[in-house]
Design a protein around this motif. Structure first.
Motif, short mmCIF file in Angstrom:
data_model
loop_
_atom_site.label_atom_id
_atom_site.label_comp_id
_atom_site.label_asym_id
_atom_site.label_seq_id
_atom_site.Cartn_x
_atom_site.Cartn_y
_atom_site.Cartn_z
N ARG A 1 0.84 -1.20 0.00
CA ARG A 1 0.00 0.00 0.00
C ARG A 1 0.88 1.25 0.00
NH1 ARG A 1 -3.29 -3.14 3.33
NH2 ARG A 1 -2.30 -2.34 5.22
N GLU A 2 1.92 1.23 0.83
CA GLU A 2 2.82 2.38 0.91
C GLU A 2 3.53 2.59 -0.43
OE1 GLU A 2 3.00 4.67 3.10
OE2 GLU A 2 4.67 5.71 2.14
N LEU A 3 3.91 1.49 -1.07
CA LEU A 3 4.56 1.61 -2.38
C LEU A 3 3.60 2.25 -3.39
CD1 LEU A 3 6.77 1.13 -4.45
CD2 LEU A 3 5.94 -1.21 -4.72
N ASP A 4 2.33 1.84 -3.37
CA ASP A 4 1.36 2.43 -4.29
C ASP A 4 1.21 3.93 -4.04
OD1 ASP A 4 0.89 0.09 -5.62
OD2 ASP A 4 -0.82 -0.51 -4.36
N VAL A 5 1.24 4.32 -2.76
CA VAL A 5 1.15 5.75 -2.44
C VAL A 5 2.39 6.48 -2.98
CG1 VAL A 5 1.14 7.43 -0.54
CG2 VAL A 5 -0.28 5.37 -0.40
#
Lengths: 226, 223
Positions: free
Chosen positions: B171-175
């Motif tokens: 999720r953090e990577l997508d952000v």
């Protein structure tokens, strides 16, 4: 130049953390010197051969250090990180050569000390200046040639055996020059100081040639076509 | 070619050892776009990323990336590109922080850039001071991503960036990818995962070294 220093610092950080030089290379080099002395089994012969034995041990040890220097680049494709960061290949070459020089210089200091202790070699007066100059110029040559040939074999299968096969013949002139000049510094009867300095001149030319060749050839050597 | 096009490929052929890894690829990617690249193993996804990063030579066709003609000088594109390959490109005997710091030194990033990248990827003090070889696969991937973040590249090329990451890190990577595109960077990443593609505005599928489909999603943003 800062990039070359960063690369050298990185290689030395890795060496500091793994202690590969201290744990494996230094014991190996000392063992080579001891075994040669045992094999020759004659004090005058050992004294005469001391300079050559120091540089022969250096040559073998250089192969280990160079292999390690390029294994760390290929293990997790870290060389791609260097290339993708648009680092000029000549800077990578000089950075890696500088790190090799520092490690090999530390090693040769140990080996010369070992020659003094084990073989009873003496160095005094102006011969110290010659010895220091030989050590610096020959170690520079070893580092430059080692870096160049390390890059040549870095992506090849069987690089562990290919490196000495390719590099040792090229290092033969350096071995001869460094051994003869070191003999003069050790006070051998077979060569005088003037001749010793002449050999140092040859080592200087050798280093300049391989420094130029390495910085020019490093780009095509490290660039992959796959 | 429009000036806001970051990647322009036309009939691109890349032969690796005589084998055409890419066999006539044509597509363009605009500035600030987030594009997923799909395809089975061996369809040329990684080769396409390496081509765009200037790491493999163009055999035939036309390729202009970040304004650089790869046929003329592929090396010149590298300052504009950040590549996270299939392997992480880390030094196993350096700590996670030393690895990121090394990349920062190469590209002229500051110590605060390093700290914020480590923090952004959730690499705490304990992990940062651990040798990369001792980290888990996910932690190594995070470290490699942190090294990519400090580069502040114009074009991000990521080969399976979600592989090995836990749900929170994904999720953090997508952000991070969404933020990168919002700030004008272009992101092209490969993935095998259908659910990952579902949240990406555009998906290009490769088959046999060619573009099999190029589909814009109606969802319109990364998750």
């Amino acid at each position: 130049m800062n990039v070359a220093l960063s690369i050298a610092r990185k290689d030395l950080q890795i060496e500091w953390r793994t202690r590969m030089l201290l744990a494996r290379v230094v014991p190996f080099a000392l063992l080579v010197m001891v075994l040669f002395a045992v094999a020759l089994d004659s004090e005058p012969l050992v004294l005469r051969a001391a300079a050559g034995l120091v540089w022969l041990a250096m040559l073998f040890s250089t192969m280990l250090v160079v292999q390690r220097a390029f294994d760390i680049e290929t293990a997790d494709a870290a060389i791609d990180t260097l290339l993708a960061c648009a680092v000029h290949p000549a800077r990578v070459f000089f950075g890696k050569a500088l790190a090799l020089f520092v490690q090999l210089f530390a090693l040769v200091v140990v080996l010369v000390t070992a020659a003094i202790v084990l073989y009873g070699v003496t160095v005094s007066g102006s011969r110290v200046v010659l010895l220091v100059t030989v050590v610096i110029s020959a170690t520079s040559g070893l580092a430059l040639v080692g870096t160049l040939y390390g890059a040549v074999v870095a992506n090849m299968n069987g690089r562990d055996s290919l490196l000495p096969l390719l590099a040792l013949p090229v290092l033969a002139p350096l071995l001869i020059g460094a051994s003869r000049a070191t003999e003069a510094a050790f006070g051998s009867q077979t060569i005088d100081m003037a001749n010793g300095w002449a050999w140092v001149g040859l080592l200087g030319v050798y280093g300049i040639v391989f420094g130029a060749a390495g910085s020019a050839a490093f780009s095509p050597l490290t660039e992959s076509d796959s | 070619m429009a000036s806001d096009t970051t990647i322009h490929l036309s009939n691109v052929v890349v032969a690796l050892g005589g084998f055409p890894a890419l066999a006539g690829v044509t597509f363009g990617v605009g500035r600030g776009e987030l594009v997923a690249l799909r395809g089975a193993n061996g369809t040329g996804k990684s080769t396409l990323l390496r081509l765009c990063a200037g790491l493999v030579p163009l055999t035939r066709g036309a390729a202009v990336v970040a304004g650089v003609d790869l046929l003329v000088n592929r090396v010149a594109v590298r300052p504009h590109v950040g590549l996270l390959g299939h392997r992480n490109g880390l030094y196993g005997d350096l700590t996670a922080k030393q690895n990121v710091q090394f990349v920062a030194d190469l590209v002229g990033a500051t110590a605060s850039d390093v700290s914020s990248a480590l923090e952004r990827l959730g690499i705490d003090q304990r992990v940062a001071s651990t040798s990369a070889s001792l980290l888990s696969a996910g932690q190594r991937r995070r470290t490699a991503l942190a090294a990519l973040v400090v580069r502040r590249a114009q074009l991000w090329l990521l080969d399976e960036p979600h592989a090995g990451l836990d749900a929170a890190a994904r999720r953090e990577l997508d952000v991070i990818l969404r933020d990168a595109t919002a700030s004008g960077a272009t992101v092209l990443y490969t993935t095998h995962e259908i659910d990952q593609v579902a949240g990406t505005p555009r998906t290009i599928t490769l088959d046999g070294g060619c573009v099999a489909s190029d589909v814009a999603s109606t969802i319109g943003s990364a998750r």
